[in-house]
Scaffold this active site. Sequence first.
Site, PDB file in Angstrom:
ATOM      1  N   CYS A 128       0.857  -1.095   0.134  1.00 59.71           N
ATOM      2  CA  CYS A 128      -0.073  -0.018  -0.313  1.00 59.71           C
ATOM      3  C   CYS A 128       0.993   1.070  -0.202  1.00 59.71           C
ATOM      4  CB  CYS A 128      -0.542   0.330   1.378  1.00 59.71           C
ATOM      5  SG  CYS A 128      -2.005  -1.278   1.380  1.00 59.71           S
TER       6      CYS A 128
ATOM      7  N   ARG B  99      -7.664  -4.730  -2.755  1.00 58.96           N
ATOM      8  CA  ARG B  99      -7.727  -3.518  -3.781  1.00 58.96           C
ATOM      9  C   ARG B  99      -8.273  -3.443  -4.345  1.00 58.96           C
ATOM     10  NH1 ARG B  99      -2.426  -2.381  -1.505  1.00 58.96           N
ATOM     11  NH2 ARG B  99      -1.106  -4.328  -0.976  1.00 58.96           N
TER      12      ARG B  99
HETATM   13  C1  BEZ Z   1       0.676  -4.636   1.872  1.00 61.59           C
HETATM   14  O1  BEZ Z   1       1.708  -4.852   2.015  1.00 61.59           O
HETATM   15  O2  BEZ Z   1       0.125  -3.575   1.144  1.00 61.59           O
HETATM   16  C2  BEZ Z   1      -0.338  -5.852   2.413  1.00 61.59           C
HETATM   17  C3  BEZ Z   1       0.013  -6.663   2.526  1.00 61.59           C
HETATM   18  C4  BEZ Z   1      -0.660  -8.257   2.817  1.00 61.59           C
HETATM   19  C5  BEZ Z   1      -2.163  -7.196   3.906  1.00 61.59           C
HETATM   20  C6  BEZ Z   1      -2.466  -6.769   3.885  1.00 61.59           C
HETATM   21  C7  BEZ Z   1      -1.508  -5.232   2.861  1.00 61.59           C
END
Ligand code: BEZ
Length: 218
Positions: free
Chosen positions: A55, A132
């Site tokens: 993110c 997402r």
């Molecule tokens: C992320 O890196 O954005 C992420 C990774 C695993 C679960 C949720 C978000």
Amino acid sequence: MDTNLNLAEGSRNLRIGDTAPDFEARSTIGPVKLSNFRERWLILFSHPADFTPVCTTEFVELARQAGEFEKRDCALMALSVDSLFSHFAWLRMIRDRFEIEVRFPIVEDPTLVIGRAFGMVAPQDNDSATVRTTFFIDPSGVIRAMTCYPASMGRSIPEMLRMLDALQAIDARDALAPANWQPGEPLLKPPTQDLDEVFGAGDETAWFLRETGKGKGK
Ligand code: BEZ
């Protein structure tokens, strides 16, 4: 703030062509109401959680490319279950670490009422994370395209821009965008519904596979 203004209870399976459900919520730029973004394009997108690696890369890149969305008269609006103060702390960390300010709104959705209304969360899922999901909403408030990526995979910002360019070019020219279309390349004419045109076309494919003028340049 009451986010549940016009949202039907529970989760919906929104489809292309549906009007985006309206909501009002707190965000990092103050209260926002989705319908106030009409007259412009809007990309509404969810992320699983603040302070997570993928993110963070998405938000840094979106902030870097914010001018490109602006040029296309498109607002960005992010959403997650995290609190407003988590969003603030994350944006401050991004500013300090990556030297970029995220100025588009990030909505807080602690009860998941918005996420569920947009189908960003599986109905049976008790996990608070949204996947997402990205909604491309046109100036009349209609969902024109959507994508869904897993938490483990970041979105392509050039692809988001390409999709926006394609949607805008399609509307401007009443045309179709072929595979791998890029701005400046020819679009396709909608298939004819006129038998005379079918028989009158110059060669066997020209009646259904016809290029039209070029889309918006880069
Ligand atoms: C992320 O890196 O954005 C992420 C990774 C695993 C679960 C949720 C978000």
